[in-house]
Scaffold this motif. Structure first.
Motif: not given
Length: 336
Positions: A35-42, A55-59
């Motif tokens: 999975v890949v995560v950043a501060s925000r999805a997009g 696909a995934h933000g930290v929230t």
């Protein structure tokens, strides 16, 4: 069997190969859920302008359940350290993860989270001084392509992230699986973390004048030749004392040290690429005896010539299949 979750952390200005290289290694091993995560999805813009849809933000991604946390590097890492939400997620994920890893300057995010204090780590050679200066509790080793200290793994630039990922796969699934992945991706089968980030051409500065350039060319053309200061001075058309001074000023090392480094690399290539006896390689590369070669390898590389050959020599696949050829000491990509 439940797949191990590998969570990659990216940010605006990340180095795309820091993500895609290790991601492909884990995906090819077939026993991981990446999975890949950043501060925000997009969409997240890499340093080269490549957009990656995250696909995934930290929230919305629970940091619990992460088996291995991999933090990538890139030019945006300094700004990412100021992202409180991202840093909080990294800290929470690392707390429960079995392993924590960084690629290249991703080490700065782990250091900012306090995860590298007291540990031996590496990063891209171009940023190791900054890492040591800003985080004095971290023991920075600029030479290896990756370092393991307990559950924390750190790697040098770009391609070293794939070496690190292969080592993690081997740690989980064994050597045969790691080698199968390497063959599938046409990667070097064995490049342990102790291998240096540098080749002579990168480790040293380039000569600035024709006389010193002539001496350097003579060394590389025939590493096994004598190459004492008098002989090199003749190539350069300078007095021995003048060459000693000019060579050291232009390349940052004296001629004797440069000659030894070139000879070591010549021996590394010979050990990796052929079956010539060690004593013959020693003589051909200018070491005179196998014992001198052994002592030099232990001092510079921390391994015996026979062990180096076992690690890096060509490894045959199925009958008729091409062999993967290791290289001596490759460049680890651009500074991230």
């Amino acid at each position: 069997m439940t797949s191990r979750r590998i969570a990659f952390v990216v940010f605006d200005g990340f180095q795309p190969l820091d993500l895609t290289g290790p991601h492909e290694v884990f995906h090819s091993a077939g026993d991981y859920a990446c999975v890949v995560v950043a501060s925000r999805a997009g969409p997240v813009a890499s340093a080269s302008g490549l957009l990656v849809h995250v696909a995934h933000g930290v929230t919305d991604l629970d940091p619990a359940g992460v088996d291995t946390l991999v933090v990538v590097g890139g030019r945006g890492v300094d700004r990412a350290r100021e992202d409180e939400a991202l840093m909080a997620w990294i800290t929470a994920a690392a707390a429960g993860a079995r392993r924590v890893a960084s690629v290249c300057s991703g080490a700065f995010l782990l250091a900012a989270a306090g995860l590298l204090d007291g540990r031996r780590v590496t990063t891209h050679w171009a940023r190791e001084e900054q890492l040591a200066r800003e985080y004095p509790d971290v023991r920075v080793d600029r030479d290896p392509i990756f370092v393991r200290d307990g559950r924390v793994w750190t790697s040098a630039g770009v391609t070293a992230g794939m070496d690190l990922a292969l080592a993690l796969v081997e740690d989980d699934l064994g050597r045969d699986v790691a080698h199968a992945v390497a063959r599938r991706l046409v990667l070097f089968l064995r490049r342990p973390g102790g291998q240096s980030q540098f080749s002579v051409a990168l480790w040293s500065r380039q000569p600035a004048t024709d006389p010193v350039r002539a001496a350097v060319t003579a060394i590389h053309a025939a590493p096994g030749n004598r190459h004492d200061i008098a002989g090199l001075a003749a190539h350069a058309g300078l007095s021995p004392r003048h060459l000693q001074r000019r060579f050291t000023a232009e390349l940052g090392v004296p001629p004797t040290a440069y000659v030894e480094r070139v000879r070591v690399e010549a021996a590394q290539r010979a050990l990796a690429e052929g079956d010539e006896p060690v004593d013959a390689i020693a003589r051909r590369c200018g070491f005179a005896t196998a014992e001198t070669l052994r002592r030099t390898f232990h001092r510079r590389l921390g391994v015996a010539p026979s062990d180096y050959r076992a690690r890096f020599r060509s490894t045959a696949g199925p009958a008729g299949a091409p062999q993967s050829q290791p290289t001596a000491l490759p460049l680890e990509g651009e500074p991230a």
